[in-house]
Design a protein around this motif. Sequence first.
Motif, PDB file in Angstrom:
ATOM      1  N   GLY A   1       0.798  -1.219   0.000  1.00  0.00           N
ATOM      2  CA  GLY A   1       0.000   0.000   0.000  1.00  0.00           C
ATOM      3  C   GLY A   1       0.829   1.266   0.000  1.00  0.00           C
ATOM      4  N   ARG A   2       1.979   1.244  -0.678  1.00  0.00           N
ATOM      5  CA  ARG A   2       2.867   2.415  -0.741  1.00  0.00           C
ATOM      6  C   ARG A   2       3.140   2.747  -2.218  1.00  0.00           C
ATOM      7  NH1 ARG A   2       7.401  -0.158   3.062  1.00  0.00           N
ATOM      8  NH2 ARG A   2       8.587   1.732   2.544  1.00  0.00           N
ATOM      9  N   PRO A   3       2.108   3.165  -2.973  1.00  0.00           N
ATOM     10  CA  PRO A   3       2.239   3.348  -4.425  1.00  0.00           C
ATOM     11  C   PRO A   3       3.234   4.428  -4.836  1.00  0.00           C
ATOM     12  CG  PRO A   3       0.157   4.254  -3.632  1.00  0.00           C
ATOM     13  CD  PRO A   3       0.740   3.475  -2.496  1.00  0.00           C
ATOM     14  N   ALA A   4       3.338   5.520  -4.071  1.00  0.00           N
ATOM     15  CA  ALA A   4       4.271   6.596  -4.444  1.00  0.00           C
ATOM     16  C   ALA A   4       5.710   6.092  -4.397  1.00  0.00           C
ATOM     17  CB  ALA A   4       4.094   7.790  -3.513  1.00  0.00           C
ATOM     18  N   GLU A   5       6.052   5.319  -3.363  1.00  0.00           N
ATOM     19  CA  GLU A   5       7.400   4.759  -3.243  1.00  0.00           C
ATOM     20  C   GLU A   5       7.631   3.700  -4.331  1.00  0.00           C
ATOM     21  OE1 GLU A   5       8.758   4.106   1.056  1.00  0.00           O
ATOM     22  OE2 GLU A   5       6.572   4.378   1.237  1.00  0.00           O
ATOM     23  N   ALA A   6       6.574   2.969  -4.652  1.00  0.00           N
ATOM     24  CA  ALA A   6       6.682   1.962  -5.711  1.00  0.00           C
ATOM     25  C   ALA A   6       7.044   2.627  -7.032  1.00  0.00           C
ATOM     26  CB  ALA A   6       5.374   1.196  -5.844  1.00  0.00           C
ATOM     27  N   GLU A   7       6.435   3.769  -7.315  1.00  0.00           N
ATOM     28  CA  GLU A   7       6.724   4.482  -8.559  1.00  0.00           C
ATOM     29  C   GLU A   7       8.171   4.968  -8.582  1.00  0.00           C
ATOM     30  OE1 GLU A   7       6.431   5.596 -12.254  1.00  0.00           O
ATOM     31  OE2 GLU A   7       4.830   4.519 -11.186  1.00  0.00           O
ATOM     32  N   GLN A   8       8.699   5.363  -7.432  1.00  0.00           N
ATOM     33  CA  GLN A   8      10.102   5.777  -7.357  1.00  0.00           C
ATOM     34  C   GLN A   8      11.035   4.616  -7.718  1.00  0.00           C
ATOM     35  OE1 GLN A   8      10.679   7.264  -3.389  1.00  0.00           O
ATOM     36  NE2 GLN A   8       9.667   9.234  -3.799  1.00  0.00           N
ATOM     37  N   ARG A   9      10.713   3.427  -7.217  1.00  0.00           N
ATOM     38  CA  ARG A   9      11.550   2.254  -7.515  1.00  0.00           C
ATOM     39  C   ARG A   9      11.463   1.888  -9.001  1.00  0.00           C
ATOM     40  NH1 ARG A   9      12.309   4.056  -3.432  1.00  0.00           N
ATOM     41  NH2 ARG A   9      12.637   3.114  -1.389  1.00  0.00           N
ATOM     42  N   LEU A  10      10.267   2.033  -9.574  1.00  0.00           N
ATOM     43  CA  LEU A  10      10.122   1.736 -10.998  1.00  0.00           C
ATOM     44  C   LEU A  10      10.887   2.745 -11.843  1.00  0.00           C
ATOM     45  CD1 LEU A  10       6.368   0.696 -11.317  1.00  0.00           C
ATOM     46  CD2 LEU A  10       8.378  -0.767 -11.429  1.00  0.00           C
ATOM     47  N   ARG A  11      10.935   3.978 -11.385  1.00  0.00           N
ATOM     48  CA  ARG A  11      11.710   4.992 -12.093  1.00  0.00           C
ATOM     49  C   ARG A  11      13.189   4.608 -12.090  1.00  0.00           C
ATOM     50  NH1 ARG A  11      10.561   9.122  -9.057  1.00  0.00           N
ATOM     51  NH2 ARG A  11       8.495   9.335  -9.994  1.00  0.00           N
ATOM     52  N   GLN A  12      13.662   4.110 -10.950  1.00  0.00           N
ATOM     53  CA  GLN A  12      15.051   3.664 -10.872  1.00  0.00           C
ATOM     54  C   GLN A  12      15.291   2.457 -11.774  1.00  0.00           C
ATOM     55  OE1 GLN A  12      17.655   5.189  -8.968  1.00  0.00           O
ATOM     56  NE2 GLN A  12      18.735   3.901 -10.444  1.00  0.00           N
ATOM     57  N   ALA A  13      14.307   1.568 -11.839  1.00  0.00           N
ATOM     58  CA  ALA A  13      14.425   0.401 -12.725  1.00  0.00           C
ATOM     59  C   ALA A  13      14.568   0.840 -14.175  1.00  0.00           C
ATOM     60  CB  ALA A  13      13.208  -0.503 -12.559  1.00  0.00           C
ATOM     61  N   ARG A  14      13.787   1.846 -14.567  1.00  0.00           N
ATOM     62  CA  ARG A  14      13.866   2.352 -15.940  1.00  0.00           C
ATOM     63  C   ARG A  14      15.232   2.982 -16.212  1.00  0.00           C
ATOM     64  NH1 ARG A  14       8.648   4.399 -14.415  1.00  0.00           N
ATOM     65  NH2 ARG A  14       6.976   3.133 -15.312  1.00  0.00           N
ATOM     66  N   GLU A  15      15.744   3.713 -15.235  1.00  0.00           N
ATOM     67  CA  GLU A  15      17.059   4.336 -15.398  1.00  0.00           C
ATOM     68  C   GLU A  15      18.161   3.291 -15.559  1.00  0.00           C
ATOM     69  OE1 GLU A  15      17.699   6.976 -12.136  1.00  0.00           O
ATOM     70  OE2 GLU A  15      16.063   8.354 -12.713  1.00  0.00           O
ATOM     71  N   ASN A  16      17.966   2.141 -14.925  1.00  0.00           N
ATOM     72  CA  ASN A  16      18.970   1.075 -14.990  1.00  0.00           C
ATOM     73  C   ASN A  16      18.813   0.178 -16.213  1.00  0.00           C
ATOM     74  OD1 ASN A  16      20.006   2.032 -12.634  1.00  0.00           O
ATOM     75  ND2 ASN A  16      19.472   0.271 -11.372  1.00  0.00           N
ATOM     76  N   THR A  17      17.835   0.507 -17.063  1.00  0.00           N
ATOM     77  CA  THR A  17      17.618  -0.306 -18.258  1.00  0.00           C
ATOM     78  C   THR A  17      18.871  -0.386 -19.123  1.00  0.00           C
ATOM     79  OG1 THR A  17      15.272   0.251 -18.294  1.00  0.00           O
ATOM     80  CG2 THR A  17      16.216  -0.558 -20.343  1.00  0.00           C
TER      81      THR A  17
END
Length: 404
Positions: free
Chosen positions: A354-370
């Motif tokens: 239930g922490r969607p804002a933090e989840a989006e931050q992690r996904l942003r990092q995942a995209r940067e590491n692509t």
Amino acid sequence: MVPTTLMAIYALLAAFGLVVTDTYVNADTMYLDTTVATAVAEESYEASVVNDIFISEVKKITKTPSLIAAPLIQSSKTKPISTAFAQFANMEPALEAIQSLLGVIPPKMTTSLIIEDEKQRVQIVENAPDGRVAEYVIGDEMTLKLVLTGYDPNSGYFDIQIKAHSADDDFDHLIRDAAFRAVLQLDPYLALLYDLNKHAASGEDLAPTSALLEKEIAIQPETLVHASRALLENMRGILALLANNTAVARADFEAAIGSNPKQPVGYLNLAFLEVHEDRYQKAIETVEKVIYPSYWPMTSDPILLATGYIIKGVAETEMEQYQTAETSFQKAATLHPQSSEVFVYWARMLRRAGRPAEAEQRLRQARENTAFFENFPEMALMYIWLTEEGEKPMVRRTSIAETL
């Protein structure tokens, strides 16, 4: 020039440190000598061209990404000092004798592109009105065969013959096929890893790779512990995962652990499978054999350790132990900050918590590491995405996009 003279010059080179360097490079470097049939050379496939294509393909195969195996051989068209000197003096047999005395017999390979059968295709035309016929050659047919002969310190002398797949098979295909067979002879694990990844990436049938793998496993020593056999058994488990045959995959990963209890990849792949089959606590116990104790883990490789913590974090997520899972993902990210995987699975956990804002931050990092995204065919977690629904079929991953 007599062999004793060559020995004296060899000793002189040693005094300047050149033979030490030469021997170091020569011990695991394959040098290729090539001869081609005249008719083949006339098609612009001279020996130097064949050499370049062959060596290029060998380099591509041996550069297959691996976390657990380094190439056993290198390839080069530039011969070492001693070999070049011996060729100039026409004293190669003497050099080989000297190298044998020093305990260094380097990998050696000769390839011969020959014509096994040559036919002329003709067209018969009736030349009226006198009824005579004339034959006009409209093309040539050449059945090619490439013969590889050589020596490898591990397997001894070998002789491999590669035939064209069809009458229309081109030279390039034949040469690249020969390069693969050469690596399969000298470094079977990397050759099979390359073959697996090539066919899987193209969506092709993996049965030919499986057949080659079975042959290689069959010739392994039947000792209780054998490191090379363990790697091959683990690879067979990955093939079973891609075929969604989890029972066979489990047996192979367990066999790999039995063949080499000190090799972490078998444990990590077995733990991956435990999570897929919803045996979360068992997965954690299996992973902990690799990552614990933290002061003396089974491996020092940060990517392998990070993989262990990611699997542990996913299992803890499924058990709704979110705080513990976050600690596992944090450790994985510290070990392998360029990873895409850790941030994808971390984001999944945060969504569940239930922490969607933090989840989006992690996904942003995942995209940067692509930019650093890479598949490793021997590692289930780095070749197949784990899904929350264990009944979903397992397929080779292509990017992080499929998880976002």
